[in-house]
Design a protein around this motif. Structure first.
Motif, PDB file in Angstrom:
ATOM      1  N   ALA A 288      33.823  56.048  53.652  1.00 18.98           N
ATOM      2  CA  ALA A 288      33.317  57.346  53.190  1.00 18.98           C
ATOM      3  C   ALA A 288      32.532  57.197  51.893  1.00 18.98           C
ATOM      4  N   VAL A 289      32.971  56.283  51.030  1.00 19.96           N
ATOM      5  CA  VAL A 289      32.237  56.016  49.794  1.00 19.96           C
ATOM      6  C   VAL A 289      30.852  55.470  50.116  1.00 19.96           C
ATOM      7  N   GLU A 290      30.785  54.553  51.042  1.00 19.21           N
ATOM      8  CA  GLU A 290      29.481  53.997  51.448  1.00 19.21           C
ATOM      9  C   GLU A 290      28.593  55.084  52.061  1.00 19.21           C
ATOM     10  N   LEU A 291      29.179  55.936  52.898  1.00 20.56           N
ATOM     11  CA  LEU A 291      28.423  57.041  53.490  1.00 20.56           C
ATOM     12  C   LEU A 291      27.921  57.990  52.410  1.00 20.56           C
ATOM     13  N   GLY A 292      28.780  58.323  51.444  1.00 19.11           N
ATOM     14  CA  GLY A 292      28.374  59.218  50.362  1.00 19.11           C
ATOM     15  C   GLY A 292      27.213  58.663  49.554  1.00 19.11           C
ATOM     16  N   ARG A 293      27.284  57.398  49.254  1.00 22.33           N
ATOM     17  CA  ARG A 293      26.205  56.751  48.505  1.00 22.33           C
ATOM     18  C   ARG A 293      24.908  56.762  49.317  1.00 22.33           C
ATOM     19  N   ASN A 294      25.006  56.433  50.594  1.00 24.69           N
ATOM     20  CA  ASN A 294      23.816  56.432  51.451  1.00 24.69           C
ATOM     21  C   ASN A 294      23.211  57.825  51.578  1.00 24.69           C
ATOM     22  N   GLU A 295      24.069  58.843  51.707  1.00 21.04           N
ATOM     23  CA  GLU A 295      23.574  60.234  51.795  1.00 21.04           C
ATOM     24  C   GLU A 295      22.846  60.625  50.518  1.00 21.04           C
ATOM     25  N   ALA A 296      23.429  60.268  49.359  1.00 22.10           N
ATOM     26  CA  ALA A 296      22.797  60.602  48.083  1.00 22.10           C
ATOM     27  C   ALA A 296      21.428  59.939  47.953  1.00 22.10           C
ATOM     28  N   LEU A 297      21.341  58.671  48.339  1.00 23.78           N
ATOM     29  CA  LEU A 297      20.061  57.955  48.262  1.00 23.78           C
ATOM     30  C   LEU A 297      19.045  58.506  49.257  1.00 23.78           C
ATOM     31  N   ALA A 298      19.485  58.745  50.484  1.00 28.82           N
ATOM     32  CA  ALA A 298      18.566  59.212  51.526  1.00 28.82           C
ATOM     33  C   ALA A 298      18.062  60.623  51.249  1.00 28.82           C
ATOM     34  N   ARG A 299      18.938  61.483  50.777  1.00 31.68           N
ATOM     35  CA  ARG A 299      18.564  62.878  50.532  1.00 31.68           C
ATOM     36  C   ARG A 299      18.012  63.112  49.130  1.00 31.68           C
ATOM     37  N   LYS A 300      18.164  62.097  48.255  1.00 29.03           N
ATOM     38  CA  LYS A 300      17.751  62.206  46.856  1.00 29.03           C
ATOM     39  C   LYS A 300      18.386  63.431  46.198  1.00 29.03           C
ATOM     40  N   THR A 301      19.710  63.512  46.363  1.00 26.43           N
ATOM     41  CA  THR A 301      20.454  64.645  45.827  1.00 26.43           C
ATOM     42  C   THR A 301      21.857  64.203  45.437  1.00 26.43           C
ATOM     43  N   TYR A 302      22.619  65.125  44.910  1.00 21.96           N
ATOM     44  CA  TYR A 302      24.009  64.851  44.536  1.00 21.96           C
ATOM     45  C   TYR A 302      24.921  65.042  45.749  1.00 21.96           C
ATOM     46  N   VAL A 303      25.911  64.173  45.847  1.00 22.58           N
ATOM     47  CA  VAL A 303      26.903  64.241  46.918  1.00 22.58           C
ATOM     48  C   VAL A 303      28.284  64.165  46.266  1.00 22.58           C
ATOM     49  N   TRP A 304      29.213  64.996  46.748  1.00 16.08           N
ATOM     50  CA  TRP A 304      30.574  64.997  46.217  1.00 16.08           C
ATOM     51  C   TRP A 304      31.551  64.587  47.303  1.00 16.08           C
ATOM     52  N   LEU A 305      32.478  63.713  46.934  1.00 14.96           N
ATOM     53  CA  LEU A 305      33.543  63.271  47.829  1.00 14.96           C
ATOM     54  C   LEU A 305      34.862  63.809  47.294  1.00 14.96           C
ATOM     55  N   GLY A 306      35.595  64.495  48.146  1.00 19.73           N
ATOM     56  CA  GLY A 306      36.894  65.016  47.759  1.00 19.73           C
ATOM     57  C   GLY A 306      37.988  64.439  48.632  1.00 19.73           C
ATOM     58  N   LEU A 307      39.096  64.116  48.017  1.00 20.48           N
ATOM     59  CA  LEU A 307      40.293  63.663  48.717  1.00 20.48           C
ATOM     60  C   LEU A 307      41.393  64.629  48.340  1.00 20.48           C
ATOM     61  N   GLN A 308      42.034  65.206  49.321  1.00 21.67           N
ATOM     62  CA  GLN A 308      43.038  66.237  49.061  1.00 21.67           C
ATOM     63  C   GLN A 308      44.317  65.905  49.805  1.00 21.67           C
ATOM     64  N   GLU A 309      45.417  65.819  49.062  1.00 22.16           N
ATOM     65  CA  GLU A 309      46.718  65.674  49.698  1.00 22.16           C
ATOM     66  C   GLU A 309      47.102  67.026  50.259  1.00 22.16           C
ATOM     67  N   MET A 310      47.457  67.042  51.511  1.00 28.28           N
ATOM     68  CA  MET A 310      47.797  68.309  52.139  1.00 28.28           C
ATOM     69  C   MET A 310      49.243  68.666  51.829  1.00 28.28           C
ATOM     70  N   GLN A 311      49.567  69.938  52.016  1.00 29.90           N
ATOM     71  CA  GLN A 311      50.913  70.426  51.708  1.00 29.90           C
ATOM     72  C   GLN A 311      51.956  69.617  52.471  1.00 29.90           C
ATOM     73  N   GLY A 312      52.983  69.216  51.774  1.00 25.97           N
ATOM     74  CA  GLY A 312      54.002  68.372  52.376  1.00 25.97           C
ATOM     75  C   GLY A 312      53.837  66.921  51.965  1.00 25.97           C
ATOM     76  N   GLY A 313      52.640  66.531  51.534  1.00 25.78           N
ATOM     77  CA  GLY A 313      52.403  65.204  50.996  1.00 25.78           C
ATOM     78  C   GLY A 313      52.353  64.082  52.004  1.00 25.78           C
TER      79      GLY A 313
END
Length: 193
Positions: free
Chosen positions: A40-65
């Motif tokens: 996902a990090v590699e995809l995010g970096r590629n998206e940012a470069l290809a689109r020439k824009t900012y990309v945000w990656l979020g990781l969320q622990e769901m309820q219950g952990g």
């Protein structure tokens, strides 16, 4: 009689091997999760470069952990604005079952302690709110740890995220893995402490 003895031996071997098989399966699960986050990090970096824009990656622990969700959005207008009308999802939410975050054990690097982090910024993908934004990719492909960066903010040189197998909301200490990120080129490497 011989058949009963053979069946008893097979039964004992099965009972002895079940914990080992379970441990192997859990180690495989945490490694798969770490590889998916690294991808996902590699995809995010590629998206940012290809689109020439900012990309945000979020990781969320769901309820219950016992589950981690991964989501990614990009800025439609190329600015570092997290306004909901300026964001578009990159793909769908990825759910990683049986995993959770703990403090990374790689001491000399800046840890992204997702067990404590609540940075006040969030985005929504597929009905899941991501309130722990761990990476912002710049249009140059660099990784920032600030979700609302200024135009001239420097990248995070190196930081780590700790990932563990979870059992009933509690981390399993036998199969830890740390994901180490290089902010300049957006690469990720996996480390077992």
């Amino acid at each position: 009689m011989e058949l009963l003895v053979v069946m008893a031996i097979i039964g004992v071997l099965l009972v002895v091997s079940i914990p080992a098989i379970s441990s192997i399966r859990q180690a495989h699960g945490v490694s798969d999760g770490a590889y998916q986050i690294a991808a996902a990090v590699e995809l995010g970096r590629n998206e940012a470069l290809a689109r020439k824009t900012y990309v945000w990656l979020g990781l969320q622990e769901m309820q219950g952990g016992d589950e981690v969700s991964l989501g990614m959005v990009f800025s439609k207008d190329g600015t570092p604005s997290l306004a909901s009308d300026n964001l578009q999802a990159v793909g769908r939410v990825v759910r990683l079952g049986g995993l959770g975050f703990v403090s990374p054990s790689i001491a000399p690097h800046q840890p992204a302690d997702l067990t404590q982090q609540q940075n006040g910024s969030s985005f929504v993908v597929g009905g899941t709110t991501f309130s722990k934004i761990i990476m912002t990719f710049t249009p140059m492909g660099e990784i920032l740890t600030n979700p609302m960066p200024s135009q001239d903010e420097g990248f995070a040189p190196r930081f780590a995220v700790g990932l563990r197998t979870m059992r009933g909301g509690n981390p399993d200490t036998h199969n830890p893995i740390d994901i180490l990120f290089d902010g300049s080129i957006g690469s990720a490497s996996l480390h077992r402490p």
